[in-house]
Design a protein around this motif. Structure first.
Motif, mmCIF file in Angstrom:
data_model
loop_
_atom_site.group_PDB
_atom_site.id
_atom_site.type_symbol
_atom_site.label_atom_id
_atom_site.label_comp_id
_atom_site.label_asym_id
_atom_site.label_seq_id
_atom_site.Cartn_x
_atom_site.Cartn_y
_atom_site.Cartn_z
ATOM 1 N N ARG A 32 -10.298 2.189 -7.267
ATOM 2 C CA ARG A 32 -9.345 2.456 -8.094
ATOM 3 C C ARG A 32 -7.961 2.306 -7.529
ATOM 4 O O ARG A 32 -6.716 2.108 -7.996
ATOM 5 N N THR A 33 -7.779 3.114 -6.229
ATOM 6 C CA THR A 33 -6.807 3.379 -5.492
ATOM 7 C C THR A 33 -5.930 2.037 -5.086
ATOM 8 O O THR A 33 -4.797 1.628 -5.118
ATOM 9 N N SER A 34 -7.097 1.133 -4.712
ATOM 10 C CA SER A 34 -6.541 -0.385 -3.889
ATOM 11 C C SER A 34 -6.105 -1.104 -5.314
ATOM 12 O O SER A 34 -5.093 -1.827 -5.324
ATOM 13 N N GLN A 35 -6.755 -0.994 -6.448
ATOM 14 C CA GLN A 35 -6.495 -1.787 -7.803
ATOM 15 C C GLN A 35 -4.935 -1.219 -8.061
ATOM 16 O O GLN A 35 -4.074 -2.174 -8.334
ATOM 17 N N ILE A 36 -4.658 -0.027 -8.051
ATOM 18 C CA ILE A 36 -3.274 0.351 -8.663
ATOM 19 C C ILE A 36 -2.454 -0.051 -7.555
ATOM 20 O O ILE A 36 -1.349 -0.144 -8.044
ATOM 21 N N LYS A 37 -2.720 0.113 -6.374
ATOM 22 C CA LYS A 37 -1.616 -0.495 -5.352
ATOM 23 C C LYS A 37 -1.467 -1.879 -5.371
ATOM 24 O O LYS A 37 -0.118 -2.277 -5.479
ATOM 25 N N LYS A 38 -2.605 -2.546 -5.864
ATOM 26 C CA LYS A 38 -2.050 -4.082 -6.000
ATOM 27 C C LYS A 38 -1.244 -4.398 -7.268
ATOM 28 O O LYS A 38 -0.276 -5.217 -7.175
ATOM 29 N N GLU A 39 -1.360 -3.529 -8.321
ATOM 30 C CA GLU A 39 -0.659 -3.619 -9.517
ATOM 31 C C GLU A 39 0.615 -3.073 -9.232
ATOM 32 O O GLU A 39 1.605 -3.844 -9.789
ATOM 33 N N LEU A 40 0.957 -2.161 -8.353
ATOM 34 C CA LEU A 40 2.429 -1.596 -8.295
ATOM 35 C C LEU A 40 2.990 -2.585 -7.253
ATOM 36 O O LEU A 40 4.270 -2.662 -7.449
#
Length: 137
Positions: A32-40
């Motif tokens: 989830r953290t990596s997904q949020i970083k990619k989105e940001l």
């Protein structure tokens, strides 16, 4: 100092097991953290990662560069060629071969001659080994 052996002995294999633990909660948090970083990063709110993440793309350039800089096997510095195990095995083989053929052609007197030759060789070796080195070398 280890005495060089004619035969190679197998070293005992070590048993080293590293237990792996599976933590589904930690894995989900990382995903989830990596997904949020990619989105940001896609929105432009977060700068590119500083290389601390374990993306495959960060390793590619290092591996490619490592193979490109390979220069072959390096020579060992300061190794006496007469002290290597292969050279000692060769001397032992030639000594045995010479003693067999000498015994066939000259008889038991060859062992006397070989003893003198070995003593002379040892004396020359120890003379150069114990001779003090010059300061400018």
């Amino acid at each position: 100092m280890k005495f060089p052996s004619v035969f190679r002995t197998a070293a005992p294999m070590r048993f080293d097991i590293k237990p792996r633990y599976y933590d589904p909660v930690k894995e989900e948090i990382e995903q989830r953290t990596s997904q949020i970083k990619k989105e940001l990063a896609a929105q432009g709110l977060l700068e590119k990662s500083d290389g601390t993440s374990h993306d495959i793309g960060t390793y590619g350039a290092g591996i490619r560069g490592s193979f490109g800089q390979h220069k072959g096997i390096k020579e060992r510095d300061g190794v006496n060629s007469f002290a290597t195990t292969a050279m000692i095995r060769t001397f032992i083989f030639l000594l045995l071969l010479g003693s067999i053929f000498g015994y066939i052609y000259l008889g038991p007197v060859i062992f006397e001659y070989m003893a003198y030759a070995v003593a002379l060789g040892a004396a020359i070796y120890f003379f150069f080994r114990l001779k003090p080195k010059k300061k400018n070398e």
